[in-house]
Design an enzyme around this catalytic site. Structure first.
Site, short mmCIF file in Angstrom:
data_model
loop_
_atom_site.label_atom_id
_atom_site.label_comp_id
_atom_site.label_asym_id
_atom_site.label_seq_id
_atom_site.Cartn_x
_atom_site.Cartn_y
_atom_site.Cartn_z
NE ARG A 113 37.69 64.82 123.11
CZ ARG A 113 38.23 66.05 123.05
NH1 ARG A 113 37.45 67.11 122.88
NH2 ARG A 113 39.51 66.22 123.16
CD GLU A 157 34.87 71.38 121.18
OE1 GLU A 157 36.10 71.54 121.04
OE2 GLU A 157 34.27 70.35 120.81
CB VAL A 178 40.98 75.61 122.68
CG1 VAL A 178 41.87 75.83 121.46
CG2 VAL A 178 41.83 75.58 123.95
CG ASP A 179 38.07 73.56 118.99
OD1 ASP A 179 38.68 73.87 117.95
OD2 ASP A 179 38.31 72.51 119.61
NE ARG A 198 56.59 72.21 135.15
CZ ARG A 198 56.67 71.89 133.86
NH1 ARG A 198 55.97 72.60 132.98
NH2 ARG A 198 57.42 70.90 133.45
CG LEU A 214 44.64 69.10 130.71
CD1 LEU A 214 45.42 70.34 130.32
CD2 LEU A 214 44.00 68.46 129.47
CG ASP A 242 15.30 80.44 156.20
OD1 ASP A 242 16.24 79.90 155.55
OD2 ASP A 242 14.80 81.53 155.87
#
Length: 433
Positions: free
Chosen positions: A84, A158, A191-192, A236, A259, A388
């Site tokens: 990225r 975004e 987020v963005d 978690r 992540l 079918d």
């Protein structure tokens, strides 16, 4: 469904790693570690992240690290590699920096570009911005002696602009003035997107944005690309991650951002058909999985009860109690139960339909039956479902996914054979061909 233009038809996992960590003796340690992941811990698409995951002051070093690590480990990495880069629809300077970084990677004499399948472009805007990025890719390919269109371009949705751009893509793709056929992944960046939409929630948490996920899945399907959901930050919360993936899969969005290697494992396994089938009972709107004991499907909770009476049966669900005869109870239990087929079940049904079709039959009835035990009372249910060609094609999606995984991820063969059994895997690889 528009035909895919890339080797991968499905991507389950999109895993990002910071390219350079400040204050570490080895600033590349995170991508060095990620490059050596294998099996279910290794993603379908690995993203050395030189944007949000890497501090601005470390991004030049991050590019150097990408070159070093990918040139050393890229040939053995089992998934695709799509770094990225920095980009922004409102910043020419940022776009130019991203272009320079991509050019540096592609022109390196280490040969790193030989192991890189494409680049991920964040913060894209309207369709003209997508075409700017595509033109940079074309320049890089020509500068570095690469075939035009050989570098895939993935974008992160975004903003409202980029969401609307997906609807215009079909009119632009394929024109002689661009190489937008290189588009591969559409990735949600909630987020963005939330920031761009000026959205708020009372708790400060992100909205779930189901509309964005639907639109991204639709845009990807309409243009032969693959949709990927954004990151699930509570690493978690495995149950919540599974719920999110289940919701996405019902929209056709089979991939999700991961992540951690732990999330990669969960996301790699989630869209695959289950090893064993299971019966579900609807209890006040909640799907409860029944325990299978010696061929009987057992509900041991206290929110549903079933008792045989002189006149028939008494069925209680929550606070609602009804007296039913045998036929009425059968119909009611059919409404309350559902079956999640295993890989073996799906393959069995597909093989049976293929045999029927070869014999000249266009539709057949598939029976599903079970013995339920609720509150100590047993009752047999059965139902017929007509198969079918349309039903067959719908059932093919999870099998096509499995076939794509098996063909493209030989490092996962042992785990898949252990999960399903070699015989089931062999049969799954043959149906639908």
């Amino acid at each position: 469904m528009t035909e895919r233009r890339h080797e991968r038809e499905f991507v389950r996992t999109f895993f990002t790693s910071p390219t350079a960590i400040e204050g570490e003796e080895d600033s590349a340690k995170m991508i060095r570690r990620a490059a050596q992941l294998r099996g279910m811990q290794a993603p379908d698409v690995w993203v050395p992240d030189n944007e949000d995951a890497t501090a601005p002051s470390m991004r030049d070093e991050g590019v150097e690290n990408i070159i070093e690590v990918v040139s050393e480990h890229g040939a053995e990495f089992p998934g695709e590699i799509h770094p990225r880069m920095v980009w922004h629809r409102d910043s020419p300077a940022t776009r130019y920096q991203g272009f320079q970084h991509m050019l540096e990677i592609a022109s390196s004499d280490t040969g790193a570009i030989e192991h890189i399948d494409g680049f991920v472009i964040p913060e894209v805007g309207d369709i003209d911005d997508w075409k700017k990025a595509d033109e940079f890719f074309t320049i890089i390919e020509n500068e570095c002696g690469l075939e035009e269109g050989s570098l895939a371009m993935s974008v992160i949705i975004e903003s409202g602009e980029s969401e609307l751009a997906m609807g215009k893509l079909r009119d632009e793709m394929g024109k002689a003035t661009n190489n937008l056929e290189r588009l591969f992944l559409f990735v949600d960046g909630e987020v963005d997107y939330t920031k761009d939409m000026r959205a708020m929630t009372p708790t400060g948490e992100l909205p779930s944005w189901p509309e964005l996920r639907h639109n991204t899945s639709r845009g990807a399907s309409a243009n032969g690309c693959i949709a990927i959901d954004g990151p699930y930050d509570d690493i978690r919360d495995v149950e919540g991650y599974h719920e999110r993936m289940t919701e996405n899969q019902a929209k056709g969005m089979l991939g999700i951002w991961s992540l951690t290697p732990g999330q990669v494992v969960e996301a790699n396994q989630s869209p695959l058909p289950p090893k064993t089938g299971s019966w579900l009972l609807d209890v006040d709107g909640e799907q409860v999985e029944l325990d299978s004991e010696d061929g009987v499907e057992v509900y041991d909770g206290d929110r549903v009860s079933l008792e045989e009476t002189d006149g028939g049966y008494e069925l209680r669900v929550g606070n609602d109690t009804r007296t039913l005869d045998e036929d009425e109870l059968h119909e009611e239990l059919l409404k309350l139960t559902s079956y999640v087929p295993s890989m073996d079940d799906i393959v069995d049904s597909m093989e049976e339909f293929e045999a029927a079709k070869e014999a000249g039959r266009g539709a057949i009835a598939m029976e599903r039956s079970a013995t339920l035990r609720i509150g100590g009372t047993e009752f047999d249910i059965s139902t017929d479902r007509m198969w079918d060609e349309a039903t067959y094609q719908a059932a093919m999606t999870p099998i096509s996914l499995f076939q794509d995984v098996y063909e493209n991820r030989p490092d996962q063969h042992d785990e898949l054979n252990e999960r399903y059994g070699a015989g089931v895997v062999e049969r799954a690889m043959e149906v639908g061909l």
